[in-house]
Design an enzyme around this catalytic site. Structure first.
Site, mmCIF file in Angstrom:
data_model
loop_
_atom_site.group_PDB
_atom_site.id
_atom_site.type_symbol
_atom_site.label_atom_id
_atom_site.label_comp_id
_atom_site.label_asym_id
_atom_site.label_seq_id
_atom_site.Cartn_x
_atom_site.Cartn_y
_atom_site.Cartn_z
ATOM 1 N N HIS A 52 0.843 -1.189 0.000
ATOM 2 C CA HIS A 52 0.000 0.000 0.000
ATOM 3 C C HIS A 52 0.884 1.246 0.000
ATOM 4 O O HIS A 52 2.030 1.216 0.459
ATOM 5 C CB HIS A 52 -0.888 0.018 1.243
ATOM 6 C CG HIS A 52 -2.001 -0.977 1.217
ATOM 7 N ND1 HIS A 52 -3.201 -0.755 1.859
ATOM 8 C CD2 HIS A 52 -2.113 -2.191 0.627
ATOM 9 C CE1 HIS A 52 -3.995 -1.796 1.670
ATOM 10 N NE2 HIS A 52 -3.356 -2.684 0.930
ATOM 11 N N GLU A 54 0.799 3.910 1.865
ATOM 12 C CA GLU A 54 1.229 4.341 3.191
ATOM 13 C C GLU A 54 2.412 3.522 3.694
ATOM 14 O O GLU A 54 3.337 4.071 4.298
ATOM 15 C CB GLU A 54 0.075 4.210 4.214
ATOM 16 C CG GLU A 54 -1.130 5.054 3.897
ATOM 17 C CD GLU A 54 -2.220 4.318 3.122
ATOM 18 O OE1 GLU A 54 -3.405 4.598 3.374
ATOM 19 O OE2 GLU A 54 -1.886 3.469 2.268
ATOM 20 N N CYS A 82 -6.688 2.049 5.403
ATOM 21 C CA CYS A 82 -7.343 0.805 5.804
ATOM 22 C C CYS A 82 -6.839 0.404 7.197
ATOM 23 O O CYS A 82 -5.991 1.072 7.785
ATOM 24 C CB CYS A 82 -7.028 -0.297 4.792
ATOM 25 S SG CYS A 82 -5.291 -0.828 4.829
ATOM 26 N N CYS A 85 -2.943 -0.151 7.296
ATOM 27 C CA CYS A 85 -2.177 1.092 7.238
ATOM 28 C C CYS A 85 -2.389 1.939 8.484
ATOM 29 O O CYS A 85 -1.445 2.543 8.996
ATOM 30 C CB CYS A 85 -2.521 1.863 5.971
ATOM 31 S SG CYS A 85 -1.968 0.986 4.484
#
Length: 148
Positions: A52, A54, A82, A85
């Site tokens: 991801h 992040e 999410c 993260c």
């Protein structure tokens, strides 16, 4: 430089992801007014559910700072983080998170749950939603429109 400026840099990262046929999510981490971490979504490219935006930005920022604690940083991301993260943000001790578009299906900074302001954790972060929300939302909507 304000939140809108740094969200613009996160949007640039999101566009990179979109050009690579990834869900267009981008992130930057700022320390003392300087970007020290950048990331774009790369789950398909890397074949890894952990890739991801992040997570990539946190990894880069930790390398630059030389510490796992990002206590004086601000994270800017185009879409609400999410649960994974948000957990990484808590673990990295990031004190402020700014996001653009809400994520009603997976967001854990207010949409489904707010992991970042959970008082039972040893760290909490200020959450600033809706910065350049329209641009962030339109980027996501445009991407998913291709699949309908």
């Amino acid at each position: 430089m304000d939140d809108g400026y740094f969200m613009g840099l996160a949007l640039e990262q999101a566009r990179i992801a979109g050009k690579n046929d990834e869900v267009p999510i981008g992130c930057v981490i700022v320390y003392g007014g300087k970007v020290i971490g950048r990331g774009s979504n790369r789950r398909i490219t890397d074949g890894n559910p952990l890739s991801h935006a992040e997570i990539a930005a946190i990894n880069e920022a930790c390398r630059i700072i030389g510490d796992w604690r990002l206590e004086k940083c601000v994270l800017f991301v185009t879409v609400e983080p999410c649960m994974m993260c948000a957990g990484a943000i808590v673990q990295a001790r990031i004190p402020r998170v700014v996001f653009g578009a809400a994520n009603p299906k997976a967001g854990c900074c207010g949409s489904i749950y707010n992991l970042l302001e959970e008082p039972r954790f040893n760290h909490r972060a200020e959450v600033v939603p809706g910065v350049r929300e329209r641009e962030c939302s339109e980027l996501m909507t445009g991407f998913f429109r291709k699949f309908r």
